[in-house]
Each structure stands twice: as structure tokens, then as C-alpha cells.
Design a protein around this motif. Structure first.
Motif, PDB file in Angstrom:
ATOM      1  N   LYS A   1       3.784  41.088  -0.255  1.00 32.21           N
ATOM      2  CA  LYS A   1       2.639  40.211   0.051  1.00 32.21           C
ATOM      3  C   LYS A   1       2.048  39.622  -1.230  1.00 32.21           C
ATOM      4  O   LYS A   1       1.739  38.433  -1.300  1.00 32.21           O
ATOM      5  CB  LYS A   1       1.568  40.997   0.803  1.00 32.21           C
ATOM      6  N   LEU A   2       1.903  40.471  -2.246  1.00 35.91           N
ATOM      7  CA  LEU A   2       1.275  40.022  -3.487  1.00 35.91           C
ATOM      8  C   LEU A   2       2.113  38.950  -4.187  1.00 35.91           C
ATOM      9  O   LEU A   2       1.573  38.041  -4.828  1.00 35.91           O
ATOM     10  CB  LEU A   2       1.069  41.224  -4.413  1.00 35.91           C
ATOM     11  N   THR A   3       3.435  39.061  -4.068  1.00 38.02           N
ATOM     12  CA  THR A   3       4.329  38.086  -4.713  1.00 38.02           C
ATOM     13  C   THR A   3       4.729  36.964  -3.772  1.00 38.02           C
ATOM     14  O   THR A   3       5.600  36.154  -4.109  1.00 38.02           O
ATOM     15  CB  THR A   3       5.597  38.791  -5.232  1.00 38.02           C
ATOM     16  N   GLU A   4       4.126  36.955  -2.594  1.00 42.35           N
ATOM     17  CA  GLU A   4       4.389  35.908  -1.595  1.00 42.35           C
ATOM     18  C   GLU A   4       5.874  35.827  -1.250  1.00 42.35           C
ATOM     19  O   GLU A   4       6.454  34.747  -1.113  1.00 42.35           O
ATOM     20  CB  GLU A   4       3.882  34.557  -2.104  1.00 42.35           C
ATOM     21  N   GLY A   5       6.480  37.000  -1.124  1.00 36.53           N
ATOM     22  CA  GLY A   5       7.877  37.075  -0.699  1.00 36.53           C
ATOM     23  C   GLY A   5       8.895  36.773  -1.776  1.00 36.53           C
ATOM     24  O   GLY A   5      10.103  36.740  -1.504  1.00 36.53           O
TER      25      GLY A   5
END
Length: 606
Positions: A423-427
Motif C-alpha cells: 500500500k505504501l509503495t502503491e503496488g
């Protein structure tokens, strides 16, 4: 014809001819001239030649009395020998020019009277003997295939010694042998009585003779976790390999095999006969685990070699090359062990040689230990064999149920962390172990200046890089560090394979490191792990046996302390006695800062 061959054919090349008398005792055959040799037209005068000259002086060999030539008589295009012969491929490729040069080499050596032809490097070894693996075969006494009946001894090329200093000492060792062998032309390898297909009575008789000797060498070969054959030797010219299996089934009937094993056990447990082995811990542990045989007393060539020459290899192949005239033979057994192929007789011969070269090497090794005044050091390390075998076999009781529960707990935590990272790296980071995904995310997507590995010089996302990214406020780095730590904890420690009795065991090595320290690893049966690097999270799962208490004892920076007091280095001694972090003190001295300003954060550099 390749473009390179066309180049060589169309561009005039300066031929570098041989030098030295053809009536000589020693002839050196190199690979090809370098730039300096091509310029002056003289072989071996560049940096490699200067190192060779130094080694020759050490071995007391006069270069001017030797014949010196090369396989290839011209400098290769771009100094790449593969334009002539490529030894890196499984099937060696030779071009037309190489084959022509080999014909020239054969003609010139036929006119040379040298008792020993020295193959300097891999190309010369291939040209003279059609063999590869120069680092394995260096020092071996071989018969030339190019010139049948002629004696060849290969040495590592001096250019390799310019890159790896220890090779220089190998060359000097081998040149000393070459000087001795140059006194006569015969290959003349050691003649040995090798019994490799013994009868039942042959086996019993040889074992009985061993019982009357002061020292006997032995070696086991293990196939499918069983001893497939065992060899013994009581002299440098006598050996036997006793097989228990052969292609198609058992070698002996069950009653005869049983009787032979009883006699073997009596010999190995005979305290009046010393048992000599290479890496004795392995053989002794295996025989104790599988058959209950307590082998003692033992001598160990691997331990002795590690003490004599800590920077040299301590394998039996290297020991053989230094102390015996037996050519490199280890491929004979490795092929069988890796593929199951090859004849039974070749494999048993390999097993028999392992024992007989031990008997030939041992007196020379003992002399070297005495010469170095290291006999007491060797005996101290050798005496660890028996307790290490006991430790390995006894193992440690473990809370297996607790390990499984903790592993499940860690797995659930990892699932949460990986989901949070996604989630933090947007996938963009689906796999936290993907170096490419991490580099792309941090150094391309986020535009952070890459951290570069000191070892490779390439951008890295190793632990140090992630710690730096974390200090700059990147939350993703914190998640990745925790993921890596928990993954290591789970896979290496919590999920360790225990034996059936739920005990943790390992294989011990009394000279596992260059500094002579103990090392440990998985057992031959694939269970256990390194017992010397267990994290604090594992301690609660280690259980004392009934009636016992577990102690955890460790002296911080023990080797540094020894060095400090032997030196003596007062600043180090003061730091240890006042419990000052020696690394912080060293950093303070380097950067001329008080120790209070030096960070004690793990992985920091300021």
C-alpha cells in the motif's frame, strides 16, 4: 574463419621466439606474449616474467639454464587468448592458428632435452596434456599427450599471482618440486599395492594387519546416507578399499559384511592404534551415529594443515599436491558422487588413494609442525575432535511446539508488513526481496540518489542502504528492514529441521575459519543449522535436559583482547578494562573527536 582470425592474418604480428638452451633440464611453456614481450621479442619479461624470475630465485633455479617458450608465439588480439583457444566452454574450441602453433610447439620441444616441461598456466596445460583445472592440477606430475613419455608439471600462471598473492607461494612450492624432478626424465609415479576388489578374507587379513600398526589411515565414502566403502592404509605403499555396495547390489553377503564391520569396529576402537583421517570429525561422527563405533585416538591432516598454513587450502587435494607425488585424482570420485556414473573400480581406487596419500603425507606434516614449533597447538586443536563429536551427536533439546507457534506468529506479522509495504509503495514493490523493484522504487520513482556498494561499485539496497533511507524518513525502509529480519528469523532459525527426537544438532569443524576458530553447519543428514549464531529469540526454545542447567557464556571481542595484551597496546587495554566500546574509541581517534560524539547506532558511520 572468424573476424579475429582475419585480423591476425592480415595484420603482421611480431613473433616471439623461444630463448634458452635446448639442451637443458627444465623447459617452461607459457600461454602467449604480452605487450612488452611482443615489443622486445623475448618471452616472460613483463610483470608476469618478473614475478616468475623472483619465484625461480626462491626455488634456486637459474633461468638462463632453462628453455623458455610459449604455446602462441604472438600477442593475441586485444590480449584475449580466446581468439586462439577457448577453455571456458564445456567443449574446448580451438581455431586453425592455435592448432598450427601447437604443431610448432611439438616440433621445438622434440628437439629440447628437458627432463621436465613446465606448463605455465591453463593454455599450456591444455596444449601439453589436454587437461583443465590448472589450480587443481598444479604441482601434479603428468605425462604429456602432445609428447608421449615426456614429463609435465603444471604451475599457476604468474599473472594470476599478480592478482592473488597467495598463488606466488604455490608457484614456489611447485618450482621446488620441478627442480627435484628435473634430475631425471621418467614420470615414475609411486608404485603402490592397491587392493580395490578384495575378497572376504583379503578384507579381514588387511584389517588384522592394521591392528598391529602404530597408526592407520582410513576414509569413508557415503552414498544415500550409508557407508558404500571404507579404505585403510598402514604404509605409503599399501592400501585397501573395502566395498559394501557395487553396481547392482551388495558386495558381500550379509553374514560376511557383518563380520567385516565387527572387525572394523574393533580396529577403530583399538586405543593402541592411532587413526589418521582428513576432517576426522565427519568420518568419526558418521560412524558413531550410524553404527555406534567410537573411533579413537585420532590424528587429523586437515587440522594440521590449517595450523601449518592458515592462508592455504586445507583440502586433501591440496595436501596431496604439496606432500606427495600423486597427481590430482579427486575428479575420479567427484564424478561418481555427482552423477552416479563411472566404474566401481575407479571409485574404489579413489577411496583407496584417499587413505594412502594420508599415510604418505603425515610424516612430512609432522616434521613441518615440529619445525614451526606448533606441535602443541596442533595437539590442542586435535583433542577437540572427540568432544565435538559428542556435542554433535548429543545435540540440544528444543521446544518444537513453541518453535512452530512462533513461526506461525511471525508469518502472520510478515503478511501484515508486506501488505502495508504494498500500500505504501502503491503496488510498486510486490516482492520485498526483489532488488530490481527496490532500486526502481527508491532510485527512479522517488528520485533518491543511489547508495553504492563499496564491494561492487553498483547501486544497492542492502541493509546499510535501507538504514540510511530510514534515517532520511522513508517509512518503506523501516518496513523492509523488519521484513528482512523476520524472514531471516523464520526461515533460518524458527523453521530449522530438528531430528526425529526433537533435538537440534549440527556438524562441527575444529578449524572452520582461517583464524582457527570452530565453525558449525547443518549435519550431513540435512538437519540442524549453525549453532554459533543463534539469535536471542531462539534461547527461550532451547531446553536443558533433566537435571541440567544451560549457561550462556561469551567474552566480548575475545580476539581483540588477546591482541591488545600481547602487543601490548595501552589504549586498547585501557578501553577493555574500563568497558569502553573499542570501535567507538577507534572511530574517535580516526576522526579526532571525543568518544561522546561518536554514534553507537548499529550500522551508522558517524
Amino acid at each position: 574463419i572468424s573476424k579475429e582470425e582475419v585480423f591476425v592474418k592480415t595484420v603482421p604480428a611480431r613473433m616471439v621466439k623461444a630463448i634458452g638452451p635446448k639442451e637443458c633440464a627444465i623447459a617452461f611453456v607459457g600461454e602467449a606474449p604480452g605487450a612488452q614481450e611482443a615489443k622486445l621479442g623475448i618471452p616472460f619479461i613483463g610483470p608476469s616474467g618478473k614475478l616468475l624470475d623472483e619465484c625461480l630465485r626462491n626455488a634456486q633455479i637459474a633461468r638462463h639454464a632453462c628453455y623458455v617458450t610459449n604455446v602462441i608465439k604472438e600477442q593475441p588480439y586485444k590480449n584475449d587468448i580466446k581468439h586462439f583457444v577457448d577453455l571456458t566452454k564445456r567443449n574446448v574450441t580451438e581455431n586453425i592458428l592455435y592448432k598450427e602453433y601447437v604443431k610448432v610447439l611439438k616440433e621445438e620441444l622434440e628437439q629440447c632435452t628437458a627432463n621436465v616441461i613446465v606448463a605455465v598456466g591453463a593454455v599450456a596445460l591444455w596444449a601439453l596434456c589436454e587437461q583443465r583445472l590448472i589450480t587443481k592440477r598444479r604441482g601434479s606430475i603428468l605425462e604429456s599427450t602432445l609428447l608421449p613419455g615426456r614429463k609435465v608439471i603444471p604451475i599457476i600462471h604468474p599473472s594470476a599471482a599478480l592478482r592473488q598473492y597467495v598463488f606466488k607461494h604455490y608457484i614456489i612450492y611447485d618450482l621446488a618440486r620441478i627442480k627435484e624432478e628435473s634430475r631425471f626424465p621418467d614420470v615414475g609415479l609411486s608404485e603402490r599395492e592397491m587392493i580395490i576388489r578384495p575378497s572376504y578374507l583379503d578384507s579381514l587379513n588387511y584389517i588384522e594387519q592394521c591392528n598391529n600398526k602404530p597408526i592407520v589411515a582410513f576414509d569413508i565414502e557415503v552414498t544415500n546416507f550409508e557407508v558404500s566403502c571404507i579404505s585403510f592404509s598402514y604404509a605409503a605403499d599399501s592400501t585397501i578399499s573395502i566395498p559394501f555396495t557395487e553396481t547392482g547390489g551388495d558386495y558381500f553377503p550379509p553374514d560376511q559384511e557383518t563380520e567385516i564391520w565387527v572387525k572394523i569396529a574393533e580396529l577403530l576402537e583399538n586405543c593402541n592404534v592411532k587413526k589418521l583421517a582428513q576432517n576426522a570429525v565427519f568420518d568419526v561422527t558418521f560412524l558413531y551415529r550410524k553404527y555406534g563405533i567410537k573411533t579413537r585416538p585420532v590424528e587429523d591432516t586437515m587440522i594440521a594443515q590449517a595450523i601449518l598454513c592458515p592462508d592455504f587450502p586445507k583440502g586433501l587435494d591440496f595436501i596431496t599436491s604439496i606432500y606427495t607425488r600423486e597427481p590430482y585424482y579427486k575428479d575420479e570420485g567427484k564424478f561418481r558422487m555427482k552423477t552416479g556414473g563411472g566404474s566401481d573400480e575407479i571409485f574404489w581406487g579413489y577411496n583407496a588413494k584417499d587413505s594412502v596419500v594420508l599415510m604418505e603425507s603425515w610424516p612430512k606434516i609432522c616434521n613441518e609442525l615440529q619445525h614451526q614449533n606448533n606441535v602443541a597447538i596442533y595437539e590442542h586443536q586435535r583433542d577437540l575432535v572427540e568432544p565435538l563429536v559428542f556435542m554433535s551427536e548429543r545435540g540440544m533439546r528444543m521446544d518444537s511446539e513453541g518453535l512452530h507457534k512462533e513461526s506461525d506468529k511471525v508469518r502472520k506479522r510478515l503478511d501484515i508488513l508486506i501488505e502495508g509495504l504494498d500500500k505504501l509503495t502503491e503496488g510498486r514493490v510486490k516482492n520485498p526481496n526483489s532488488v530490481k523493484q527496490l532500486k526502481d522504487y527508491f532510485y527512479i520513482h522517488k528520485g533518491i540518489k543511489p547508495y553504492v556498494s563499496r564491494t561492487t561499485g553498483n547501486p544497492t539496497t542492502d541493509e546499510d542502504a535501507l538504514k540510511r533511507l530510514l534515517r532520511k524518513g522513508h517509512k518503506e525502509a523501516e518496513l523492509l528492514l523488519e521484513i528482512r529480519g523476520l524472514t531471516k528469523l523464520k526461515s533460518t532459525y524458527l523453521d530449522v529441521t530438528l531430528d526425529e527426537d526433537k533435538r537440534l544438532r549440527c556438524a562441527m569443524n575444529p578449524v572452520g575459519t582461517k583464524s582457527g576458530r570452530l565453525s558449525s553447519s547443518k549435519t550431513i543428514f540435512g538437519t540442524g543449522t549453525n549453532m554459533q549464531n543463534q539469535p536471542k529469540e531462539m534461547k527461550k526454545f532451547m531446553l536443558a535436559d533433566d537435571g541440567y542447567i544451560i549457561y550462556s557464556c561469551d567474552l566480548s571481542q575475545a580476539e581483540n583482547r588477546v591482541v591488545a595484551y600481547i602487543a601490548p597496546e595501552r589504549a586498547m587495554i585501557e578501553a577493555f578494562e574500563n568497558e569502553i566500546d573499542i570501535h567507538r574509541q577507534t572511530a574517535g581517534l580516526i576522526f579526532q573527536k571525543p568518544i561522546s560524539e561518536i554514534s553507537d547506532e548499529s550500522g551508522s558511520c558517524h
